[in-house]
Design a protein around this motif. Structure first.
Motif, PDB file in Angstrom:
ATOM      1  N   GLN A  15       0.830  -1.205   0.000  1.00 22.41           N
ATOM      2  CA  GLN A  15       0.000   0.000   0.000  1.00 22.41           C
ATOM      3  C   GLN A  15       0.865   1.257   0.000  1.00 22.41           C
ATOM      4  OE1 GLN A  15      -2.616  -0.399   3.340  1.00 22.41           O
ATOM      5  NE2 GLN A  15      -4.083  -1.643   2.204  1.00 22.41           N
ATOM      6  N   LEU A  16       1.969   1.216   0.721  1.00 20.44           N
ATOM      7  CA  LEU A  16       2.881   2.358   0.729  1.00 20.44           C
ATOM      8  C   LEU A  16       3.453   2.595  -0.668  1.00 20.44           C
ATOM      9  CD1 LEU A  16       4.494   4.544   2.238  1.00 20.44           C
ATOM     10  CD2 LEU A  16       6.232   2.799   2.669  1.00 20.44           C
ATOM     11  N   ILE A  20       3.121   5.868  -2.986  1.00 19.27           N
ATOM     12  CA  ILE A  20       4.297   6.568  -3.508  1.00 19.27           C
ATOM     13  C   ILE A  20       4.200   6.691  -5.021  1.00 19.27           C
ATOM     14  CG2 ILE A  20       6.795   6.369  -3.904  1.00 19.27           C
ATOM     15  CD1 ILE A  20       7.053   5.319  -1.058  1.00 19.27           C
ATOM     16  N   LEU A  21       3.761   5.612  -5.696  1.00 19.57           N
ATOM     17  CA  LEU A  21       3.640   5.635  -7.153  1.00 19.57           C
ATOM     18  C   LEU A  21       2.652   6.711  -7.599  1.00 19.57           C
ATOM     19  CD1 LEU A  21       4.295   4.408  -9.915  1.00 19.57           C
ATOM     20  CD2 LEU A  21       2.496   2.723  -9.490  1.00 19.57           C
ATOM     21  N   SER A  22       1.475   6.737  -7.003  1.00 15.85           N
ATOM     22  CA  SER A  22       0.474   7.713  -7.441  1.00 15.85           C
ATOM     23  C   SER A  22       0.848   9.142  -7.037  1.00 15.85           C
ATOM     24  CB  SER A  22      -0.898   7.347  -6.879  1.00 15.85           C
ATOM     25  OG  SER A  22      -0.901   7.415  -5.477  1.00 15.85           O
ATOM     26  N   THR A  23       1.390   9.311  -5.854  1.00 16.03           N
ATOM     27  CA  THR A  23       1.745  10.655  -5.405  1.00 16.03           C
ATOM     28  C   THR A  23       2.959  11.196  -6.160  1.00 16.03           C
ATOM     29  OG1 THR A  23       0.881  10.079  -3.228  1.00 16.03           O
ATOM     30  CG2 THR A  23       2.201  12.072  -3.379  1.00 16.03           C
ATOM     31  N   SER A  24       3.897  10.331  -6.507  1.00 17.42           N
ATOM     32  CA  SER A  24       5.048  10.789  -7.302  1.00 17.42           C
ATOM     33  C   SER A  24       4.599  11.297  -8.661  1.00 17.42           C
ATOM     34  CB  SER A  24       6.055   9.651  -7.476  1.00 17.42           C
ATOM     35  OG  SER A  24       6.693   9.360  -6.280  1.00 17.42           O
ATOM     36  N   ALA A  71       8.984  -2.135  -7.241  1.00 20.87           N
ATOM     37  CA  ALA A  71       8.716  -2.800  -5.965  1.00 20.87           C
ATOM     38  C   ALA A  71       7.365  -3.513  -6.001  1.00 20.87           C
ATOM     39  CB  ALA A  71       8.748  -1.797  -4.821  1.00 20.87           C
ATOM     40  N   ILE A  72       6.376  -2.892  -6.627  1.00 18.26           N
ATOM     41  CA  ILE A  72       5.058  -3.510  -6.722  1.00 18.26           C
ATOM     42  C   ILE A  72       5.112  -4.758  -7.603  1.00 18.26           C
ATOM     43  CG2 ILE A  72       2.714  -3.182  -7.635  1.00 18.26           C
ATOM     44  CD1 ILE A  72       3.028  -0.211  -6.768  1.00 18.26           C
ATOM     45  N   ARG A  73       5.869  -4.688  -8.691  1.00 17.96           N
ATOM     46  CA  ARG A  73       5.913  -5.789  -9.651  1.00 17.96           C
ATOM     47  C   ARG A  73       6.883  -6.907  -9.277  1.00 17.96           C
ATOM     48  NH1 ARG A  73       1.952  -6.641 -12.598  1.00 17.96           N
ATOM     49  NH2 ARG A  73       3.271  -7.574 -14.172  1.00 17.96           N
ATOM     50  N   SER A  74       7.784  -6.667  -8.358  1.00 18.55           N
ATOM     51  CA  SER A  74       8.762  -7.693  -7.987  1.00 18.55           C
ATOM     52  C   SER A  74       8.147  -8.675  -6.988  1.00 18.55           C
ATOM     53  CB  SER A  74      10.016  -7.053  -7.399  1.00 18.55           C
ATOM     54  OG  SER A  74       9.724  -6.418  -6.184  1.00 18.55           O
ATOM     55  N   ALA A  83      14.458  -3.688  -1.447  1.00 19.67           N
ATOM     56  CA  ALA A  83      15.424  -2.685  -1.912  1.00 19.67           C
ATOM     57  C   ALA A  83      14.743  -1.646  -2.799  1.00 19.67           C
ATOM     58  CB  ALA A  83      16.558  -3.358  -2.668  1.00 19.67           C
ATOM     59  N   PHE A  84      13.905  -2.114  -3.731  1.00 22.99           N
ATOM     60  CA  PHE A  84      13.188  -1.172  -4.597  1.00 22.99           C
ATOM     61  C   PHE A  84      12.262  -0.271  -3.784  1.00 22.99           C
ATOM     62  CE2 PHE A  84      13.463  -4.169  -8.489  1.00 22.99           C
ATOM     63  CZ  PHE A  84      14.681  -3.628  -8.850  1.00 22.99           C
ATOM     64  N   GLY A  85      11.598  -0.847  -2.797  1.00 24.26           N
ATOM     65  CA  GLY A  85      10.711  -0.055  -1.952  1.00 24.26           C
ATOM     66  C   GLY A  85      11.460   0.993  -1.156  1.00 24.26           C
ATOM     67  N   SER A  86      12.613   0.619  -0.623  1.00 23.03           N
ATOM     68  CA  SER A  86      13.415   1.576   0.154  1.00 23.03           C
ATOM     69  C   SER A  86      13.946   2.698  -0.723  1.00 23.03           C
ATOM     70  CB  SER A  86      14.583   0.858   0.825  1.00 23.03           C
ATOM     71  OG  SER A  86      14.118  -0.081   1.753  1.00 23.03           O
TER      72      SER A  86
END
Length: 111
Positions: A15-16, A20-24, A71-74, A83-86
């Motif tokens: 969810q985070l 981040i994806l939509s807000t970015s 991060a969502i797709r991995s 790592a992608f999420g961070s």
């Protein structure tokens, strides 16, 4: 492991990353709007570098969105997902700080 709301930690991370994806993406639009407004206001005035710095902030947000998408797709169980999420999280915060600094410097005619 669950948090206070009873959700599992991987679901909260996903969810985070969605947020981040939509807000970015939205922040890229904010930066583009800032660039356009500066170009309109600067017409006939000495040039400032606000538009260039806002473009750099937009690029930071694009990379944040890109890493959030990765991060969502991995696979959620792997190291790469974390790592992608961070990276997405760090870039998003850096983009926000950059945009706030640009706004302050522009407000006080430093740039």
């Amino acid at each position: 492991m669950t948090d206070d709301a009873g959700r599992s930690q991987p679901q909260a991370d996903e969810q985070l990353q969605d947020r981040i994806l939509s807000t970015s993406g939205t922040m890229v639009g904010v930066c583009a709007t800032l660039i356009g407004l500066v170009k309109v206001v600067e017409h006939g005035r000495p040039a400032s570098h606000v538009d260039e710095y806002a473009g750099c902030a937009a690029v930071i947000f694009v990379f944040s969105a890109f890493f959030a998408y990765l991060a969502i797709r991995s696979p959620r169980k792997g190291r790469v997902h974390g790592a992608f999420g961070s990276i997405a999280d760090l870039l998003f915060v850096c983009g926000l700080i950059t945009l706030a600094a640009i706004s302050l410097m522009f407000a006080y005619d430093l740039i």
